[in-house]
Design a protein around this motif. Structure first.
Motif, short mmCIF file in Angstrom:
data_model
loop_
_atom_site.label_atom_id
_atom_site.label_comp_id
_atom_site.label_asym_id
_atom_site.label_seq_id
_atom_site.Cartn_x
_atom_site.Cartn_y
_atom_site.Cartn_z
N VAL A 240 47.81 32.89 43.47
CA VAL A 240 47.46 32.17 42.16
C VAL A 240 48.62 32.01 41.21
O VAL A 240 48.97 30.95 40.70
CB VAL A 240 46.41 33.00 41.50
CG1 VAL A 240 46.27 32.33 39.89
CG2 VAL A 240 45.14 33.04 42.24
N GLN A 245 46.91 28.84 44.91
CA GLN A 245 45.32 29.02 45.06
C GLN A 245 45.01 28.95 43.63
O GLN A 245 45.50 29.22 42.68
CB GLN A 245 45.16 30.45 45.58
CG GLN A 245 43.75 30.74 45.98
CD GLN A 245 43.22 29.84 46.70
OE1 GLN A 245 42.50 28.79 46.29
NE2 GLN A 245 43.02 30.19 48.17
N GLU A 246 43.61 28.31 43.64
CA GLU A 246 43.04 28.37 42.26
C GLU A 246 42.58 29.73 41.72
O GLU A 246 42.20 30.62 42.50
CB GLU A 246 41.77 27.63 42.65
CG GLU A 246 41.05 27.27 41.14
CD GLU A 246 39.74 26.69 41.49
OE1 GLU A 246 38.93 26.17 40.46
OE2 GLU A 246 39.27 26.33 42.57
N ALA A 247 42.88 29.95 40.66
CA ALA A 247 42.33 31.19 40.03
C ALA A 247 41.07 31.56 39.99
O ALA A 247 40.30 30.83 39.37
CB ALA A 247 42.97 31.23 38.70
N ILE A 279 45.32 40.76 39.49
CA ILE A 279 44.17 39.63 39.61
C ILE A 279 44.03 38.97 38.33
O ILE A 279 43.72 37.79 38.02
CB ILE A 279 43.11 39.51 40.53
CG1 ILE A 279 42.61 37.98 40.78
CG2 ILE A 279 42.16 40.46 40.08
CD1 ILE A 279 43.39 37.16 41.84
#
Length: 509
Positions: A240, A245-247, A279
């Motif tokens: 991310v 990559q999409e969060a 994350i």
């Protein structure tokens, strides 16, 4: 009788083929019709025999995956489930003496199905007719009728098929009307789907970390299991940050992603906190925790970990598995806790009672843990309380080489249609996936795969008729069993009184 018994044995196998791994759902009416023909014309004193044989082949074939626990467990559990087909045979015999008997016979099937799905010790819902309908027009009726209603629709199709076959020599107008009406009821939901309004979206990551080694024994390698889920989540955070990559708005870990109490084990707790902080969104962690009210008991929970804060909302599994997660009548002489693999259950798991959805990243989430997904009241109750999305946390590592995985994932698909919600499944080593409200699978991870699914899913506050009805259709099915049985007993008693000879003296007077 021998031919009836052979027909019943074959009919049970035919019905079992409707479920995974074969998955030929169209065989269900054929199997039900075979059962009807095997008991047709028999009195209640004999009708239970072919019905029991039907139940034996059906239950032992559908739940063959229980052999992963042990052959003794498979034999014992399926023998108990097959026993429910004894009263079913008696009820079918009573029903076939009435007008419109296909309806009464279908109601008996659903009543017995409901009974065995909840009794004893929470019952065994696997093998319900509705659970084999994924991808068929029957499944389109789920938001309207619910699981019990769809099982009734399938059973009625089978009993009507038997009735039509009996009418082939001289078909009546009633036969044509009955078939046309049944076809219309079955196809109408597919032509007019229940409208589900999407109120927003959220992005969810489902982590499947796998189990090292054979993949069958989580407790033996539980620290490695947790470490793998921590690692995959941190790798997602790196992707991310790199824009690869999409969060996600939150992350879902599976059941038993930690097999020890994360609040009492400093190492496990530090790993989860580090993953959540990396994350920077909440994680729903599947953990086994000590019961604060009793040190000798445990709780199987979905725990929301917030970055920088730690543990928050929790969902507790409502249906622990008897003899797998707790031992009924522990310490009794007839079932000692030292028998066989029962030694692997040193403490009893306590069932949860709350139907309040979890609040995760400003989204209300209906959670289910493993076998919870097979019971009607848990997910529907949370959706009725405002849940906008459904998550299923499951381990099933013990069954990772069996067809139980596919059967349970099919149930998750059907829950999506029933509730009108997106369903996100996080499994420890298969099958994880994301399912639309129409039952289609957007993405999935096969058994023993190690992967993170990141998908944007819809949210909804629409309540389907199935959710509004809740467990009442199942309760009414049980009420029918009781009422019909009482009516038969009362009628039988009155007939016996009427058949008593009149004394000569009274007759002379």
């Amino acid at each position: 009788m021998p031919l009836r018994c052979l027909l019943a044995l074959a009919g049970g196998l035919v019905l079992a083929a409707a479920f995974e791994p074969v998955g030929w759902a169209w065989l269900m009416p054929v199997g039900i019709a075979a059962l009807v023909f095997s008991v047709r014309g028999l009195g209640p004193g004999r009708a239970w025999i072919p019905s029991l044989l039907f139940g034996i082949t059906f239950t032992y074939a559908v739940m063959e995956w229980m052999r992963a626990v042990g052959t003794d467990a498979w034999i014992a559990m399926c023998a108990m489930e097959a026993a429910f087909f004894v009263p079913l045979g008696i009820g079918l015999s009573w029903s076939m003496r009435l007008r419109a008997w296909p309806v009464w016979a279908a109601l008996w099937w659903v009543g017995i199905e409901t009974w065995r799905s909840g009794f004893p010790f929470s019952g065994m819902p696997f093998g319900r007719l509705a659970y084999a309908t994924a991808g068929t027009p029957w499944a389109d009726a789920l938001p309207w009728l619910g699981m019990t209603g769809v099982s009734l629709l399938v059973a009625l199709t089978g009993t009507t098929l038997a009735w039509v076959l009996l009418q082939l020599r001289a078909p009546s107008r009633a036969a044509y009307v009955a078939v046309a009406g049944l076809v219309a009821v079955t196809l109408a939901p597919a032509l007019v789907p229940y409208p589900v309004e999407e109120t927003g979206t959220t992005t969810v990551a489902a982590v499947q970390g796998d189990v090292p080694g054979t993949g069958l024994n989580v407790p033996a390698v539980h620290r490695e299991v947790t470490a793998d889920h921590v690692r995959l989540t941190r790798e997602l955070a790196d992707a991310v940050a790199a824009g690869e990559q999409e969060a996600p708005d939150f992350v879902v870990w599976p059941e038993n992603s930690t097999a020890v109490d994360p609040f009492l084990d400093p190492g496990i707790n530090a790993g989860i906190v580090a993953a959540s902080d990396a994350i920077d969104v909440p994680i729903i962690v599947g953990g086994t925790n000590s019961d604060p009210l009793d040190d000798g008991q445990v709780l199987n929970q979905g725990i929301v970990y917030h970055p920088g804060l730690g543990g928050g909302d929790r969902y507790t599994k409502r249906h622990p598995v008897p003899y797998g997660e707790y031992i009924p009548f522990r310490g009794s002489s007839w079932m000692p806790s030292t028998y066989g693999r029962l030694t692997e259950v040193p403490r009893d798991m306590v069932r949860g009672t709350s139907l309040e959805p979890l609040r995760v990243a400003d989204v209300l989430v209906a959670d289910a843990i493993c076998f919870d997904v097979a019971y009607d009241e848990g997910i529907a109750g949370q959706v009725a309380s405002g849940a906008e999305l459904v998550t299923v946390q499951t381990s099933n590592a013990m069954f990772s080489r069996t067809d139980q995985l596919a059967q349970q994932f099919e149930i998750s698909r059907l829950r999506a249609q029933e509730t009108g919600r997106w369903v996100v499944v996080a499994a420890i080593n298969g099958i994880s996936g994301v399912v639309r409200p129409d039952g289609t699978v957007v993405a999935s991870v096969p058994a023993r795969g190690q992967e993170v699914l990141v998908e944007t899913v819809g949210l909804s506050s629409t309540l389907t008729p199935a959710v509004r009805m809740g467990v009442w259709p199942a309760r009414l099915a049980l009420v029918f069993l009781v009422c019909h049985t009482l009516a038969v007993l009362v009628t039988y008693r009155r007939r016996r009184r009427g058949d008593r000879p009149v004394p000569e003296a009274v007759g002379a007077r």
